[in-house]
Design an enzyme around this catalytic site. Structure first.
Site, PDB file in Angstrom:
ATOM      1  N   CYS A  42       0.830  -1.209   0.000  1.00 28.57           N
ATOM      2  CA  CYS A  42       0.000   0.000   0.000  1.00 28.57           C
ATOM      3  C   CYS A  42       0.868   1.264   0.000  1.00 28.57           C
ATOM      4  CB  CYS A  42      -0.917   0.039   1.225  1.00 28.57           C
ATOM      5  SG  CYS A  42      -1.906  -1.436   1.440  1.00 28.57           S
ATOM      6  N   GLY A 111      -3.047 -13.928  -2.494  1.00 18.72           N
ATOM      7  CA  GLY A 111      -3.315 -12.555  -2.909  1.00 18.72           C
ATOM      8  C   GLY A 111      -4.002 -12.421  -4.251  1.00 18.72           C
TER       9      GLY A 111
END
Ligand code: FAD
Length: 463
Positions: A42, A111
């Site tokens: 992120c 993921g």
């Protein structure tokens, strides 16, 4: 007891940490295809911008911190096959040498993968030619390599979702001229276009050229210029457009990385994400899943796919609890999210009007604005809000907000998230005992004023 987590990011590491915390006698192995365990992907936009000065600073924990908890890390190691019948996981190192690891419980945290849209030429182009996807630490390194080449000054970003917008800010901060292309009519399509338009204006104010309603058709090397590229698109008027670029980022969303699981007989569900129950169990015994590779339980929608880091952390932890015999359920997501775009912050939680309608609610959405703190104290700014609630009983279903950086937009969305989580109505939100001091708020907080505006509009609309 041996727990193996596949994946060294939010989900996998959360499972490993919680398992070790609950029972230090449990053996935990994390198998990760890359070399960056527990890195905050992120934070990539802020590494690219230069605000995070070294990539190592993106680590939530260092490798030594992780190993100090007693977990074993198998990095640069890819899980290639799951044999659920014999509880063995086959892994391969960088050189392709395979090894089978026995497990008592397996958590799949593989993921998501970035989507490569159907753009002509995309398959043949990659980082070497200045065309990048943005998902992993390796993607970040490839991008910085391109950006460090001489003469890189023009960037085209395909996609104006939250990652595309963060990258637009990051590249602008780094000194590039950025063009952002979005095929939908407005940027940040996860919020209503009225709010997206504010983000659009913010981008333009910071020098970003924004092309909405514009569909990228092809990316090709320019005829002249060693590394330059040309992005060809169709504009909103149906006419061809052409954008020269030194670097192109394709950021149009992700899909669950579920092939390994599927090949072992794990059932897939919503959008081919791994089907899990609320205890994060798959259909195979002793096999769990968490994070961007699994379906998301949503408190208002039921099953959906909503890949977010916050969710991956929680699900990974819940998986560990159940692996170790505790009965814990993932409480569910509300899709609560926030993004900073230059000096604006945009947040949302719950449902927008059309999403609520599609889910069978009878929503009413009302726009409002209120100051972030008392206007007499310097530096106050308005917050734009859009409240969505059930028409008849006022049950809060969603809130979208846009305000200035520093206006506590995210935390106000979080208050609304807590309200929706607990099934509060708009008037119960207005009753909450929220804090107040003039430099930070008002006796009625901005979201309470917005809630009262919704109530007035509902009375006028419904009677
Ligand atoms: C630029 C960017 C910004 C973001 N910003 C935010 C934000 O602000 N807020 C937010 O909530 N979310 C954000 N996200 C989303 C968030 O990063 C993801 O939701 C989160 O990383 C998901 O974690 P995960 O563990 O499920 O999967 P991932 O982070 O995708 O990690 C998957 C792991 O699995 C490994 N792996 C995959 N296949 C194999 C295999 N076969 N064998 C072994 N290992 C394997 C990978 O190497 C990796 O370690 C952002 C994402 C990006 C890319």
């Amino acid at each position: 007891m041996h727990v193996i987590a596949i994946g060294g990011s939010d989900a996998g590491i959360s499972t490993a940490l919680r398992a070790r915390e609950l029972d230090p006698a449990v053996e935990v192995t994390v198998v990760a295809a890359d070399a960056y365990p527990n890195f905050s992907i992120c934070g990539i936009p802020y590494y690219i911008s230069g605000e995070v000065t070294h990539w190592r600073n993106l680590a939530h924990r260092t490798r030594a911190d992780l190993e100090a908890t007693g977990m074993r890390l198998r990095l640069d190691t890819r899980a290639t096959r799951i044999h659920a019948d014999t509880r063995r996981l086959v892994v391969a190192d960088r050189n392709g040498n395979e090894e089978a690891l026995g497990y008592d419980a397996l958590m799949i945290g593989t993921g998501a993968l970035p989507i490569a849209p159907p753009i002509a030429g995309l398959d043949a182009l990659g980082p070497e030619q200045g065309v990048h996807l943005v998902h992993s630490m390796d993607d970040a390194f490839a991008l910085t390599d391109t950006l460090e080449r001489a003469g890189i000054s023009r960037a085209v970003i395909v996609g104006a979702g939250y990652i595309g917008l963060e990258m637009a800010e990051g590249l602008t901060t780094r000194g590039l001229r950025v063009t952002q292309i979005e095929q939908l009519p407005e940027v940040l399509p996860t919020v209503d276009p009225e709010l997206g338009a504010l983000v659009h204006a913010e981008l333009e104010q910071h020098g970003v050229t924004v092309a909405c309603g514009t569909r990228v058709e092809a990316i090709a090397p320019a005829e002249r210029g060693e590394r330059a590229l040309v992005v060809s698109a169709t504009g909103p008027d149906g006419k061809p457009r052409s954008y020269p670029a030194d670097v192109v980022l394709v950021v149009v969303g992700v899909r669950p990385n579920s092939e390994l699981a599927a090949s072992a007989g794990v059932k897939l569900g919503f959008r081919d994400a791994i089907a899990v129950d609320r205890r994060m169990r798959t259909n195979l015994p002793h096999v769990y899943g968490a994070g961007d590779c699994v379906e998301t339980h949503h408190r208002l929608l039921g099953t959906t796919y909503l890949p977010l880091g916050t969710t991956a952390h929680k699900q990974g932890r819940v998986a560990a609890e159940n692996i170790l015999g505790r009965e814990r359920e993932f409480a569910g997501s509300l899709g609560t999210q926030v993004v900073k775009v230059f000096d604006l912050v945009i947040a949302r939680t719950g449902l927008r009007d059309h999403e609520a309608q599609a889910a069978g609610f009878e929503p009413l959405t009302v726009a409002s604005r209120a100051d972030d703190h008392k206007a007499y104290y310097p530096g106050s700014h308005p917050i734009q809000m859009r409240f969505t609630a059930e028409r008849r009983d006022g049950r809060l279903l969603g809130l979208q907000l846009v305000g200035q950086l520093g206006s506590e937009v995210a935390k106000r969305a979080d208050v609304a998230a807590a309200a929706i989580h607990n099934g509060l109505t708009i008037s119960e939100l207005s009753d909450l005992d929220l804090s107040y001091t003039p430099p930070l708020g008002s006796p009625w907080d901005a979201i309470q004023l917005g809630a009262q505006t919704w109530e007035r509009a509902a009375r006028a609309a419904i009677g």
